[in-house]
Design a protein around this motif. Structure first.
Motif, PDB file in Angstrom:
ATOM      1  N   SER A  30       0.906  -2.820  -1.448  1.00 62.11           N
ATOM      2  CA  SER A  30       1.624  -4.081  -1.665  1.00 62.11           C
ATOM      3  C   SER A  30       1.621  -4.830  -0.343  1.00 62.11           C
ATOM      4  O   SER A  30       1.580  -4.222   0.731  1.00 62.11           O
ATOM      5  CB  SER A  30       3.070  -3.829  -2.102  1.00 62.11           C
ATOM      6  N   GLY A  31       1.690  -6.154  -0.426  1.00 63.34           N
ATOM      7  CA  GLY A  31       1.700  -6.878   0.824  1.00 63.34           C
ATOM      8  C   GLY A  31       1.813  -8.371   0.654  1.00 63.34           C
ATOM      9  O   GLY A  31       1.738  -8.905  -0.452  1.00 63.34           O
ATOM     10  N   LEU A  32       2.000  -9.057   1.786  1.00 63.58           N
ATOM     11  CA  LEU A  32       2.016 -10.506   1.834  1.00 63.58           C
ATOM     12  C   LEU A  32       0.590 -10.954   2.101  1.00 63.58           C
ATOM     13  O   LEU A  32      -0.013 -10.532   3.090  1.00 63.58           O
ATOM     14  CB  LEU A  32       2.959 -11.011   2.920  1.00 63.58           C
ATOM     15  N   ARG A  33       0.089 -11.812   1.253  1.00 62.80           N
ATOM     16  CA  ARG A  33      -1.339 -12.113   1.289  1.00 62.80           C
ATOM     17  C   ARG A  33      -1.597 -13.616   1.439  1.00 62.80           C
ATOM     18  O   ARG A  33      -0.865 -14.435   0.880  1.00 62.80           O
ATOM     19  CB  ARG A  33      -2.017 -11.593   0.018  1.00 62.80           C
ATOM     20  N   GLY A  34      -2.650 -13.918   2.185  1.00 58.53           N
ATOM     21  CA  GLY A  34      -3.171 -15.271   2.261  1.00 58.53           C
ATOM     22  C   GLY A  34      -4.606 -15.262   1.762  1.00 58.53           C
ATOM     23  O   GLY A  34      -5.410 -14.420   2.188  1.00 58.53           O
ATOM     24  N   THR A  35      -4.943 -16.164   0.854  1.00 60.20           N
ATOM     25  CA  THR A  35      -6.270 -16.172   0.244  1.00 60.20           C
ATOM     26  C   THR A  35      -6.913 -17.541   0.389  1.00 60.20           C
ATOM     27  O   THR A  35      -6.247 -18.564   0.286  1.00 60.20           O
ATOM     28  CB  THR A  35      -6.193 -15.797  -1.253  1.00 60.20           C
ATOM     29  N   VAL A  36      -8.225 -17.545   0.614  1.00 62.84           N
ATOM     30  CA  VAL A  36      -8.984 -18.796   0.704  1.00 62.84           C
ATOM     31  C   VAL A  36     -10.274 -18.649  -0.107  1.00 62.84           C
ATOM     32  O   VAL A  36     -10.887 -17.576  -0.125  1.00 62.84           O
ATOM     33  CB  VAL A  36      -9.329 -19.157   2.165  1.00 62.84           C
ATOM     34  N   PRO A  37     -10.684 -19.722  -0.803  1.00 59.13           N
ATOM     35  CA  PRO A  37     -11.981 -19.673  -1.493  1.00 59.13           C
ATOM     36  C   PRO A  37     -13.123 -19.751  -0.474  1.00 59.13           C
ATOM     37  O   PRO A  37     -13.025 -20.453   0.531  1.00 59.13           O
ATOM     38  CB  PRO A  37     -11.935 -20.913  -2.391  1.00 59.13           C
ATOM     39  N   ILE A  38     -14.198 -19.020  -0.738  1.00 62.34           N
ATOM     40  CA  ILE A  38     -15.362 -19.020   0.151  1.00 62.34           C
ATOM     41  C   ILE A  38     -16.501 -19.789  -0.541  1.00 62.34           C
ATOM     42  O   ILE A  38     -16.920 -19.444  -1.659  1.00 62.34           O
ATOM     43  CB  ILE A  38     -15.826 -17.593   0.473  1.00 62.34           C
ATOM     44  N   VAL A  39     -16.951 -20.823   0.141  1.00 59.79           N
ATOM     45  CA  VAL A  39     -18.033 -21.667  -0.372  1.00 59.79           C
ATOM     46  C   VAL A  39     -19.215 -21.550   0.595  1.00 59.79           C
ATOM     47  O   VAL A  39     -19.034 -21.614   1.815  1.00 59.79           O
ATOM     48  CB  VAL A  39     -17.567 -23.132  -0.489  1.00 59.79           C
ATOM     49  N   ALA A  40     -20.410 -21.349   0.048  1.00 61.90           N
ATOM     50  CA  ALA A  40     -21.617 -21.238   0.872  1.00 61.90           C
ATOM     51  C   ALA A  40     -22.612 -22.317   0.460  1.00 61.90           C
ATOM     52  O   ALA A  40     -22.620 -22.789  -0.686  1.00 61.90           O
ATOM     53  CB  ALA A  40     -22.226 -19.847   0.729  1.00 61.90           C
ATOM     54  N   GLU A  41     -23.467 -22.659   1.390  1.00 65.28           N
ATOM     55  CA  GLU A  41     -24.459 -23.710   1.137  1.00 65.28           C
ATOM     56  C   GLU A  41     -25.749 -23.072   0.624  1.00 65.28           C
ATOM     57  O   GLU A  41     -26.238 -22.086   1.186  1.00 65.28           O
ATOM     58  CB  GLU A  41     -24.726 -24.492   2.418  1.00 65.28           C
ATOM     59  N   ILE A  53       1.185  -1.093 -12.007  1.00 64.33           N
ATOM     60  CA  ILE A  53       0.089  -1.708 -11.250  1.00 64.33           C
ATOM     61  C   ILE A  53      -0.679  -0.698 -10.398  1.00 64.33           C
ATOM     62  O   ILE A  53      -1.896  -0.633 -10.447  1.00 64.33           O
ATOM     63  CB  ILE A  53       0.648  -2.835 -10.341  1.00 64.33           C
ATOM     64  N   MET A  54       0.034   0.110  -9.615  1.00 60.27           N
ATOM     65  CA  MET A  54      -0.642   0.978  -8.645  1.00 60.27           C
ATOM     66  C   MET A  54      -1.315   2.161  -9.347  1.00 60.27           C
ATOM     67  O   MET A  54      -0.869   2.627 -10.397  1.00 60.27           O
ATOM     68  CB  MET A  54       0.364   1.493  -7.611  1.00 60.27           C
ATOM     69  N   TRP A  55      -2.396   2.652  -8.731  1.00 57.91           N
ATOM     70  CA  TRP A  55      -3.029   3.867  -9.219  1.00 57.91           C
ATOM     71  C   TRP A  55      -2.065   5.035  -9.039  1.00 57.91           C
ATOM     72  O   TRP A  55      -1.434   5.178  -7.978  1.00 57.91           O
ATOM     73  CB  TRP A  55      -4.314   4.131  -8.448  1.00 57.91           C
ATOM     74  N   PRO A  56      -1.916   5.896 -10.027  1.00 58.33           N
ATOM     75  CA  PRO A  56      -0.928   6.987  -9.953  1.00 58.33           C
ATOM     76  C   PRO A  56      -1.086   7.865  -8.723  1.00 58.33           C
ATOM     77  O   PRO A  56      -0.094   8.289  -8.130  1.00 58.33           O
ATOM     78  CB  PRO A  56      -1.189   7.772 -11.254  1.00 58.33           C
ATOM     79  N   GLU A  57      -2.330   8.122  -8.296  1.00 55.67           N
ATOM     80  CA  GLU A  57      -2.515   9.026  -7.162  1.00 55.67           C
ATOM     81  C   GLU A  57      -2.029   8.428  -5.845  1.00 55.67           C
ATOM     82  O   GLU A  57      -1.855   9.150  -4.855  1.00 55.67           O
ATOM     83  CB  GLU A  57      -3.999   9.422  -7.027  1.00 55.67           C
ATOM     84  N   PHE A  58      -1.821   7.102  -5.830  1.00 54.33           N
ATOM     85  CA  PHE A  58      -1.376   6.462  -4.589  1.00 54.33           C
ATOM     86  C   PHE A  58       0.126   6.213  -4.577  1.00 54.33           C
ATOM     87  O   PHE A  58       0.691   5.894  -3.527  1.00 54.33           O
ATOM     88  CB  PHE A  58      -2.107   5.131  -4.372  1.00 54.33           C
ATOM     89  N   ILE A  59       0.787   6.334  -5.722  1.00 47.08           N
ATOM     90  CA  ILE A  59       2.214   5.994  -5.765  1.00 47.08           C
ATOM     91  C   ILE A  59       3.021   6.912  -4.863  1.00 47.08           C
ATOM     92  O   ILE A  59       3.768   6.470  -3.982  1.00 47.08           O
ATOM     93  CB  ILE A  59       2.734   6.043  -7.217  1.00 47.08           C
TER      94      ILE A  59
END
Length: 567
Positions: A175-186, A230-236
């Motif tokens: 879990s975390g605080l996330r910042g996301t940006v779209p990536i556009v290429a030429e 949400i989380m995979w059981p083995e990681f909980i």
């Protein structure tokens, strides 16, 4: 006669005992009410500090994502990776996708390790669109090729909207605080949307910064349904720990072990619920306030928008919109405040006992003397209650955002300084300052940015003000600086330096620097003026500065008004 006197004595004694009990009870309840009011105010201030700290962390994550995603080589490698995955059947792809993935990893990994240390970042993840297909987890390069459309809603929306986003979200592992940006290429002279780049950090980063900023310990709890859905059981169990065995909530992050220990002593504490709550707990002979602030993730905050697809169907229930996935629980030591109320209770009891004995003795020498002494005791007790009331009222003298004096306190201090100036014949000046085009900043960038501007300007005012000067937030974007023993020319010089300092303030939003200017009005108090006239004179000068082009200071006088050009 003796029986009548004895009966009267017993009646008066009973009245005195009852009065003392009522007095102690009323004061005790008043102390408890004052303490609870103080705790509620602290809860509001802590919630503001938490929101501000989260905003700063989100901004850091977004800037990191934008910085990495703007590299043309990174864009082209990501585009090649998408093409390879498509040619090799999707999912993790094949040998060609693996080769591009390795080249992309080698490109970003060295700088990413440095950024992790500098900005407390934890995750760097390249997602192929549409939806969320993991291409490269730089923080875990051996895991890729899985789809997360049903849990990584912020990724899906970023690709769909082609807009940068921030939010708290639980993934399959973290879990975390996330910042996301779209990536556009030429490609062939055309811009082509490839996917989304995500930078994330742990909530522990926010908690540590909140501890530095507000001096409190805190814990992030996630409710069981959210985690297991949400989380995979083995990681909980490997990534999270329950608050207590059998507890319905998991500890996502904590600023210290002490905060967790205090919460473990709270029976029935849950991560669910709506609205901030404040409770009190005793732990190892210390008293703590437990402030629980509901935590929403990106999905619960945006499902009311009815986007469909990633966010699913819109739920009609308002309660569903306000569902929380957990809580941020702030733990603050209030032992000193509680001890103050206890000392006051003990003092009231002692006063009541002493008063009872004294009044009983005085009854033998006459009711008049007894009544006189009783009045003196009541006045003394009332004074003590007033002292406690003054203690709590002192906390409301300052503006909650900037830390400067508020409007009411400014008027009180101005009346005092006007009286002093009148007695000793010392000059007294007033500088009134208003930010230019502040409404545009709020409307265009949001009130969070507006608050940053106000805090920055307040800091400049405090930096340039003398220790004897009185700085206050007059209201909205208006500030006042009351200058004892300062003539008009000195006040004008200070106004010019202050305007120049504010011009140097820079607020960076999404890579864009916001410039700030302000206008000022300066007035010197005259013995023929009241405090209200004094303020109106400075306000009139400020009005003239605004209508003369802004970013300047004007001086008010009885005969004329002069104006200075911007520094």
């Amino acid at each position: 006669m003796q029986k009548s006197i004895k009966r009267l004595f017993l009646i008066l004694t009973a009245i005195i005992v009852i009065s003392d009990l009522i007095f102690v009870t009323i004061n005790y309840r008043a102390d408890q009410d004052s303490l609870e009011t103080s705790l509620r105010k602290q809860a509001v201030n802590f919630e503001r500090s938490l929101n501000l700290t989260q905003s700063l962390v989100y901004e850091n994550m977004l800037q990191l994502a934008s910085f990495i995603g703007s590299d043309r080589e990174v864009q082209q490698l990501f585009l090649q990776g998408r093409d390879a995955v498509a040619q090799e059947g999707g999912g993790a792809g094949g040998a060609q996708a693996a080769e591009v993935r390795q080249r992309l990893y080698q490109k970003v990994a060295p700088s990413w390790n440095n950024l992790m240390e500098r900005f407390d970042a934890r995750q760097l993840h390249f997602h192929l669109g549409p939806g969320s297909l993991s291409f490269l987890r730089v923080h875990k390069p051996g895991k890729f090729g899985d789809r997360m459309d049903d849990v990584r809603h912020i990724i899906v929306d970023t690709y769909a909207d082609q807009q940068s986003k921030t939010g708290f979200e639980t993934g399959r592992v973290y879990s975390g605080l996330r910042g996301t940006v779209p990536i556009v290429a030429e490609r062939s002279g055309e811009q082509e949307l490839v996917g989304v780049l995500e930078v994330g950090t742990s909530y522990k980063t926010v908690l540590q910064k909140l501890k530095q900023r507000a001096g409190v310990e805190s814990v992030v709890l996630l409710n069981e349904d959210h985690v297991q859905g949400i989380m995979w059981p083995e990681f909980i169990e490997s990534k999270l720990k329950r608050l207590l065995p059998g507890s319905p909530c998991f500890v996502e992050a904590a600023s210290s072990l002490l905060a967790v220990e205090v919460l473990q002593s709270c029976q029935g504490l849950s991560a669910d619920g709506h609205g901030p709550t404040v409770t009190r707990r005793l732990h190892q002979e210390r008293e703590y306030a437990i402030i629980r602030i509901p935590l929403s993730d990106y999905y619960s905050e945006h499902r009311a928008e009815g986007r469909g697809g990633s966010l699913g169907a819109v739920e009609d229930s308002l309660d569903a919109v306000e569902d929380s996935v957990g809580a941020v629980v702030i733990v603050t030591d209030i032992t000193q405040q509680v001890e103050l109320t206890r000392e006051h209770l003990r003092a009231n009891i002692q006063i009541a006992l002493v008063g009872f004995v004294i009044i009983e003795l005085l009854l033998f020498f006459g009711l008049r003397l007894a009544v006189t002494r009783l009045q003196a005791m009541v006045e003394k007790r009332t004074a003590q209650l007033q002292q406690l009331k003054d203690y709590y009222e002192d906390q409301s003298q300052h503006d909650g955002l900037t830390g400067l004096y508020n409007h009411r306190t400014l008027i009180e201090l101005m009346n005092r300084e006007v009286g002093r100036s009148q007695r000793y014949g010392e000059p007294l000046s007033l500088l009134m300052l208003d930010l230019d085009h502040f409404k545009h900043i709020n409307d265009h960038y949001g009130h969070g940015v507006g608050d940053q501007v106000l805090e920055a300007v307040a800091a400049e005012i405090e930096r340039l003000a003398r220790q004897t000067d009185i700085a206050a937030r007059y209201g909205g974007e208006e500030f006042c600086l009351l200058l004892p023993n300062t003539p008009l020319i000195g006040a004008l010089e200070l106004a010019q330096r202050l305007l120049a300092a504010i011009r140097e303030v820079e607020i960076c939003i999404d890579g864009k620097v916001i410039g700030i200017t302000s206008s000022a009005g300066v007035a010197q108090w005259s013995p023929v003026q009241s405090a209200s006239d004094f303020i109106n004179a400075a306000d009139t000068a400020l009005y003239r500065a605004k209508h003369s082009g802004r970013d300047r200071a004007c001086v008010a006088s009885y005969d004329s008004e002069s104006e200075t050009e911007p520094v």
